[in-house]
Write an enzyme that holds these catalytic residues in place. Structure first.
Site, short mmCIF file in Angstrom:
data_model
loop_
_atom_site.label_atom_id
_atom_site.label_comp_id
_atom_site.label_asym_id
_atom_site.label_seq_id
_atom_site.Cartn_x
_atom_site.Cartn_y
_atom_site.Cartn_z
N ASP A 1 0.82 -1.21 0.00
CA ASP A 1 0.00 0.00 0.00
C ASP A 1 0.86 1.27 0.00
OD1 ASP A 1 -2.82 0.96 0.37
OD2 ASP A 1 -1.93 1.88 2.15
N GLU B 1 1.87 -0.36 -4.84
CA GLU B 1 0.88 0.64 -5.26
C GLU B 1 1.63 1.94 -5.43
OE1 GLU B 1 -3.30 2.78 -3.98
OE2 GLU B 1 -1.68 2.54 -2.56
O1 ISL Z 1 -8.57 6.32 -3.23
C1 ISL Z 1 -7.97 7.11 -3.87
C2 ISL Z 1 -8.65 7.86 -4.93
O2 ISL Z 1 -10.01 7.71 -4.79
C3 ISL Z 1 -6.56 7.35 -3.67
O3 ISL Z 1 -6.36 8.67 -3.37
C4 ISL Z 1 -6.02 6.45 -2.56
O4 ISL Z 1 -6.05 7.10 -1.36
C5 ISL Z 1 -4.61 6.07 -2.91
O5 ISL Z 1 -4.71 5.29 -4.05
C6 ISL Z 1 -3.95 5.26 -1.81
O6 ISL Z 1 -4.70 4.11 -1.61
C7 ISL Z 1 -4.32 3.15 -0.68
O7 ISL Z 1 -3.96 3.69 0.57
C8 ISL Z 1 -5.00 4.33 1.30
C9 ISL Z 1 -6.29 3.50 1.36
O8 ISL Z 1 -7.34 4.33 1.81
C10 ISL Z 1 -6.65 2.92 0.02
O9 ISL Z 1 -7.79 2.09 0.15
C11 ISL Z 1 -5.46 2.17 -0.47
O10 ISL Z 1 -5.70 1.48 -1.66
C12 ISL Z 1 -4.47 4.57 2.69
O11 ISL Z 1 -4.00 3.34 3.21
#
Ligand code: ISL
Length: 547
Positions: free
Chosen positions: A199, A253
């Site tokens: 993440d 990610e």
């Molecule tokens: O969700 C997003 C756009 O709608 C992005 O801004 C998202 O916050 C970004 O992709 C990071 O995502 C990941 O980390 C976040 C979590 O809320 C997301 O679900 C996860 O995929 C924080 O841990």
């Protein structure tokens, strides 16, 4: 040509909270997931990426971890996890787990200790600073809105959280923190997991002096956050100390990283990551508008993404996940008359890229966005924060923000998986934590399993086709008509022709010299007319030919 298992794999993402509820409490769980493993086997996927199953503080549906070695009681027990791993292994499916280590929950014992005061041995596990001029230490915004700093009365300093206040950022400059992360990874590898989806992994290194962002950087703060000075060093350390020599995959990610920058992150010589998730495609439409993009723009992103694997590396490809709108609503045609055909054409696109395709739960039946009627119907921490920031502050009219959330909110992806046409789409016997989409009556696994023309049947055939033709996995990608407004046409491996009609009207493809669509390998919605030199696709039809 030798390849790694994850290059030849099709990955399926499970968001456990919304997949299947076995105990009737309205929240999906591991026993529910286990009861549906045959669905994944029938689909033909090779690996499951499981969104966080760890004990959570409950602020961001598992992306705020309170205990890295325990299963969240809402999802089950460690015995359930072991049964899941065994059930997948029986079906030849690998298990990739989420690794959320840019931040923890504020309920994590490390943070509880850390906030006790400046003398705490855990103080340096997080990023604490004194304020400046009566305010926070710098102007960094949280990705969810508001300042990235929260004042802690008890210990008299601010702590950094690039997401919600309940998600304090770990201090990766502290070697003890990195050591903890390595141990967590080994713990799960020893339990048989085949790798990690990491993440917001590009955010882990922060510049030590934490300088203010410029006005321009504030437009897309994720770009600044993703380019910390020690990012590559920390990723290489994870690789060398934990992953090297194990046959595990590291998928980062790469929020804030462009397709071009991604190529460096997945260059095997750099020993950082095996694949990344980039955002160029899902970010093509602007926040407030579903239709603010053109097909030539989309094709130019596809070509850029194809190069994002770099000369030696590899990449992943996705059209939706738990943070994005449903692909049919995002890139297809959600009108019920066209939704199934457009879902199939998007499937053909996804399964014919030179990258590892990742299918998000429900995508294989063409699930669509939810018709949210009010802010109360939305649960997501990001949606709620946006409401406070934009509406409650009087900055924007409620209706405009609701419209934007209706199509962009992450809750669109989080409504219950649609198994049947019965109550709550067959997801739970209780009251679901988020309402099921009313269109479950028409769009569900049970009905589509019986229908040879369904979206689900098309996914199954596509996955089998990809498995049978290595050229569709590894072969070069060449766009044949980058400027066409309604048609996508590309070659793979100079041997396969992929045609996708992105409109309701029929479209004619006239084959350029040397390209003869000889053998139809797969088509959605019937067989296109083919005169050898020209192929006519019906509205939202797609086809793959062997030359
Ligand atoms: O969700 C997003 C756009 O709608 C992005 O801004 C998202 O916050 C970004 O992709 C990071 O995502 C990941 O980390 C976040 C979590 O809320 C997301 O679900 C996860 O995929 C924080 O841990």
């Amino acid at each position: 040509m030798t390849s790694r298992w994850w290059q030849d794999a099709v990955v399926y993402q499970v968001y456990p909270r919304s997949f299947m509820d076995a105990d009737g409490d309205g929240v999906g769980d591991l026993p529910g997931l286990i009861s549906r493993l045959d669905h994944l086997a029938d689909l033909g996927v090779d690996a499951v990426w499981l969104s966080p199953h760890y004990r959570s503080g409950g602020v961001d549906n598992g992306y705020d971890v309170a205990h890295y070695r325990a299963v969240d009681p809402q999802f089950g027990t460690m015995a359930d996890f072991e049964a899941l791993a065994a059930g997948l292994a029986d079906r030849g499916i690998r298990l990739i787990v989420d690794l959320v280590v840019n931040h923890t929950s504020d309920q994590h014992p490390w943070f509880a200790e850390s906030r006790k005061g400046r003398e705490s041995p855990f103080r340096d596990y997080y990023i604490w600073r004194d304020g400046k001029d009566g305010g926070p230490p710098n102007n960094w915004p949280s990705i969810f809105g508001g300042s990235a700093w929260t004042w802690d009365e008890g210990s008299g300093q601010y702590y950094l959280h690039l997401f919600a206040p309940g998600q304090p950022d770990l201090n990766w400059d502290n070697p003890a923190v990195r050591g903890e992360v390595h141990e967590i990874m080994r713990f799960w590898l020893d339990r048989g997991v085949a790798g990690f989806r990491m993440d917001v992994i590009a955010f882990v290194s922060k510049p030590p002096d934490l300088p203010d962002l410029s006005v321009e950087q504030l437009q897309t703060p994720q770009r600044a956050y993703a380019n910390g000075p020690r990012r590559d060093e920390y990723l290489r350390e994870l690789h060398d100390l934990v992953l090297a020599g194990r046959d595990a995959v590291a998928i980062g990610e790469a929020f804030g990283v462009s397709a071009e920058e991604a190529a460096a992150l997945v260059d095997p010589e750099r020993r950082e990551l095996d694949m990344v998730f980039t955002f160029d495609l899902v970010d093509l439409p602007r926040e407030d508008r579903a239709d603010d993009w053109t097909l030539p723009q989309l094709k130019s992103v596809l070509s850029r993404l194809d190069r994002a694997g770099g000369a030696r590396g590899w990449n992943s490809f996705y059209l939706e996940n738990h943070d994005q709108p449903r692909a049919v609503s995002h890139f297809g045609d959600p009108d019920p008359r066209w939704a199934p055909a457009s879902a199939k054409t998007l499937a053909t696109l996804l399964m014919s890229q030179r990258a590892t395709p990742v299918v998000y739960q429900g995508q294989e039946i063409g699930m669509t966005n939810y018709p949210f009627g009010s802010i109360e119907a939305l649960q997501d921490v990001a949606a709620r924060a946006r409401w406070v920031r934009d509406v409650e502050s009087g900055r924007r009219p409620a209706e405009a923000v609701l419209n934007s959330l209706r199509w962009r909110s992450r809750d669109n992806a989080r409504t219950p998986m649609q198994w049947t046409s019965g109550p709550n789409a067959g997801f739970t016997t209780g009251r679901p934590w988020l309402a099921a989409n009313p269109n479950a009556a028409a769009i569900n696994v049970e009905a589509q399993s019986r229908d040879p023309n369904s979206v689900l049947a098309h996914y199954r055939r596509l996955i089998a086709l990809r498995r049978a033709h290595r050229g569709l996995v590894h072969g070069a990608y060449r766009d044949l008509d980058p400027n066409h407004e309604r048609l996508i046409a590309y070659l793979r491996d100079e041997r396969y022709l992929v045609l996708l009609n992105f409109s309701r009207e029929p479209v004619d493809f006239s084959a350029p010299r040397g390209v003869t669509p000889a053998q139809l390998l797969i088509a959605s919605d019937g067989e296109p007319e083919n005169t050898g030199g020209a192929v006519r696709l019906q509205g939202w039809q797609s086809a793959v030919y062997r030359l």
